[in-house]
Design a protein around this motif. Structure first.
Motif, PDB file in Angstrom:
ATOM      1  N   VAL A 170      48.659 -13.218  17.275  1.00  0.00           N
ATOM      2  CA  VAL A 170      47.804 -12.238  17.939  1.00  0.00           C
ATOM      3  C   VAL A 170      48.247 -11.955  19.374  1.00  0.00           C
ATOM      4  N   ASN A 171      49.120 -12.793  19.900  1.00  0.00           N
ATOM      5  CA  ASN A 171      49.591 -12.604  21.275  1.00  0.00           C
ATOM      6  C   ASN A 171      51.031 -12.107  21.358  1.00  0.00           C
ATOM      7  N   ALA A 172      51.586 -11.694  20.230  1.00  0.00           N
ATOM      8  CA  ALA A 172      52.962 -11.174  20.244  1.00  0.00           C
ATOM      9  C   ALA A 172      53.042  -9.966  21.169  1.00  0.00           C
ATOM     10  N   GLN A 173      54.097  -9.906  21.928  1.00  0.00           N
ATOM     11  CA  GLN A 173      54.319  -8.811  22.862  1.00  0.00           C
ATOM     12  C   GLN A 173      55.319  -7.826  22.271  1.00  0.00           C
ATOM     13  N   GLY A 174      55.135  -6.557  22.598  1.00  0.00           N
ATOM     14  CA  GLY A 174      56.087  -5.554  22.155  1.00  0.00           C
ATOM     15  C   GLY A 174      55.433  -4.223  21.886  1.00  0.00           C
ATOM     16  N   GLY A 175      56.236  -3.221  21.780  1.00  0.00           N
ATOM     17  CA  GLY A 175      55.748  -1.885  21.487  1.00  0.00           C
ATOM     18  C   GLY A 175      55.072  -1.233  22.673  1.00  0.00           C
ATOM     19  N   SER A 176      54.710   0.000  22.509  1.00  0.00           N
ATOM     20  CA  SER A 176      54.072   0.767  23.576  1.00  0.00           C
ATOM     21  C   SER A 176      52.723   0.198  23.985  1.00  0.00           C
ATOM     22  N   TYR A 177      52.061  -0.501  23.072  1.00  0.00           N
ATOM     23  CA  TYR A 177      50.723  -1.002  23.348  1.00  0.00           C
ATOM     24  C   TYR A 177      50.741  -2.395  23.960  1.00  0.00           C
ATOM     25  N   GLY A 178      51.880  -3.022  24.008  1.00  0.00           N
ATOM     26  CA  GLY A 178      52.010  -4.320  24.659  1.00  0.00           C
ATOM     27  C   GLY A 178      51.598  -5.491  23.802  1.00  0.00           C
ATOM     28  N   ASN A 179      50.422  -5.415  23.201  1.00  0.00           N
ATOM     29  CA  ASN A 179      49.926  -6.516  22.375  1.00  0.00           C
ATOM     30  C   ASN A 179      48.786  -6.002  21.485  1.00  0.00           C
ATOM     31  N   ALA A 180      48.370  -6.842  20.573  1.00  0.00           N
ATOM     32  CA  ALA A 180      47.357  -6.437  19.598  1.00  0.00           C
ATOM     33  C   ALA A 180      46.017  -6.121  20.247  1.00  0.00           C
ATOM     34  N   LEU A 181      45.650  -6.891  21.258  1.00  0.00           N
ATOM     35  CA  LEU A 181      44.358  -6.658  21.906  1.00  0.00           C
ATOM     36  C   LEU A 181      44.321  -5.278  22.547  1.00  0.00           C
ATOM     37  N   GLN A 182      45.397  -4.904  23.197  1.00  0.00           N
ATOM     38  CA  GLN A 182      45.456  -3.585  23.829  1.00  0.00           C
ATOM     39  C   GLN A 182      45.382  -2.472  22.773  1.00  0.00           C
ATOM     40  N   ALA A 183      46.074  -2.659  21.665  1.00  0.00           N
ATOM     41  CA  ALA A 183      46.043  -1.662  20.591  1.00  0.00           C
ATOM     42  C   ALA A 183      44.637  -1.539  20.006  1.00  0.00           C
ATOM     43  N   ALA A 184      43.947  -2.665  19.826  1.00  0.00           N
ATOM     44  CA  ALA A 184      42.584  -2.633  19.290  1.00  0.00           C
ATOM     45  C   ALA A 184      41.640  -1.920  20.259  1.00  0.00           C
ATOM     46  N   PHE A 185      41.822  -2.156  21.555  1.00  0.00           N
ATOM     47  CA  PHE A 185      41.000  -1.480  22.556  1.00  0.00           C
ATOM     48  C   PHE A 185      41.211   0.019  22.479  1.00  0.00           C
ATOM     49  N   LEU A 186      42.452   0.427  22.347  1.00  0.00           N
ATOM     50  CA  LEU A 186      42.752   1.857  22.315  1.00  0.00           C
ATOM     51  C   LEU A 186      42.116   2.545  21.123  1.00  0.00           C
ATOM     52  N   GLN A 187      41.927   1.807  20.056  1.00  0.00           N
ATOM     53  CA  GLN A 187      41.298   2.369  18.857  1.00  0.00           C
ATOM     54  C   GLN A 187      39.782   2.204  18.875  1.00  0.00           C
ATOM     55  N   GLY A 188      39.248   1.510  19.879  1.00  0.00           N
ATOM     56  CA  GLY A 188      37.804   1.342  19.982  1.00  0.00           C
ATOM     57  C   GLY A 188      37.207   0.497  18.874  1.00  0.00           C
ATOM     58  N   GLN A 189      37.966  -0.470  18.388  1.00  0.00           N
ATOM     59  CA  GLN A 189      37.521  -1.283  17.268  1.00  0.00           C
ATOM     60  C   GLN A 189      36.887  -2.583  17.755  1.00  0.00           C
ATOM     61  N   LYS A 190      35.623  -2.508  18.118  1.00  0.00           N
ATOM     62  CA  LYS A 190      34.916  -3.652  18.693  1.00  0.00           C
ATOM     63  C   LYS A 190      34.946  -4.872  17.775  1.00  0.00           C
ATOM     64  N   ASP A 191      34.685  -4.682  16.484  1.00  0.00           N
ATOM     65  CA  ASP A 191      34.665  -5.833  15.577  1.00  0.00           C
ATOM     66  C   ASP A 191      36.029  -6.496  15.468  1.00  0.00           C
ATOM     67  N   VAL A 192      37.100  -5.708  15.543  1.00  0.00           N
ATOM     68  CA  VAL A 192      38.451  -6.270  15.506  1.00  0.00           C
ATOM     69  C   VAL A 192      38.749  -6.994  16.813  1.00  0.00           C
ATOM     70  N   VAL A 193      38.308  -6.427  17.924  1.00  0.00           N
ATOM     71  CA  VAL A 193      38.484  -7.089  19.221  1.00  0.00           C
ATOM     72  C   VAL A 193      37.823  -8.463  19.169  1.00  0.00           C
ATOM     73  N   GLN A 194      36.627  -8.541  18.606  1.00  0.00           N
ATOM     74  CA  GLN A 194      35.943  -9.826  18.503  1.00  0.00           C
ATOM     75  C   GLN A 194      36.721 -10.807  17.623  1.00  0.00           C
ATOM     76  N   LEU A 195      37.307 -10.314  16.540  1.00  0.00           N
ATOM     77  CA  LEU A 195      38.149 -11.171  15.692  1.00  0.00           C
ATOM     78  C   LEU A 195      39.348 -11.705  16.468  1.00  0.00           C
ATOM     79  N   LEU A 196      39.941 -10.856  17.286  1.00  0.00           N
ATOM     80  CA  LEU A 196      41.092 -11.289  18.081  1.00  0.00           C
ATOM     81  C   LEU A 196      40.692 -12.362  19.087  1.00  0.00           C
ATOM     82  N   PHE A 197      39.512 -12.237  19.670  1.00  0.00           N
ATOM     83  CA  PHE A 197      39.033 -13.278  20.579  1.00  0.00           C
ATOM     84  C   PHE A 197      38.859 -14.597  19.833  1.00  0.00           C
ATOM     85  N   VAL A 198      38.324 -14.540  18.611  1.00  0.00           N
ATOM     86  CA  VAL A 198      38.157 -15.740  17.805  1.00  0.00           C
ATOM     87  C   VAL A 198      39.519 -16.381  17.526  1.00  0.00           C
ATOM     88  N   LYS A 199      40.526 -15.557  17.358  1.00  0.00           N
ATOM     89  CA  LYS A 199      41.887 -16.049  17.078  1.00  0.00           C
ATOM     90  C   LYS A 199      42.666 -16.364  18.360  1.00  0.00           C
TER      91      LYS A 199
END
Length: 114
Positions: free
Chosen positions: A48-77
């Protein structure tokens, strides 16, 4: 989703970086609008902390999509709330740019540095 499931069953590397835009499979999954794919990747131990791509990381990509439930899953992970990188610099800035105030507050609640 069936194709993703098949690939995972056949041992596909979930941490491969498919394109410069979408740094890894998890980041790409956020843009499929299929949360089940995200869950399957998380169950397979995707970094979940892999770096790369235009979005930098998964958390940033999830934020950009406005996916609150996925953001919470990422915090759990144990997603790194202060990871730097990508076109917005970090997930908190991505949330601010996309006006995702609820997600930004959630992020701050998990220790993000403003």
């Amino acid at each position: 989703m069936d194709v993703v499931r098949l690939l995972l069953e056949k041992g596909a590397d979930v941490d491969t970086q498919p394109t410069p835009l979408q740094g890894n499979a998890l980041q790409a999954a956020f843009f499929s609008d299929d949360k089940e794919i995200v869950r399957m990747l998380l169950e397979r131990g995707v970094d979940v902390n892999a770096q790369g791509g235009s979005y930098g990381n998964a958390l940033q990509a999830a934020f950009l999509q406005g996916q609150k439930d996925v953001v919470q899953l990422l915090f759990v992970k144990a997603a790194n709330v202060n990871a730097q990188g990508g076109c917005y610099g970090n997930a908190l800035r991505a949330a601010a740019v996309t006006e995702q105030e609820e997600i930004r507050q959630l992020h701050l609640g998990h220790g993000a540095h403003p």
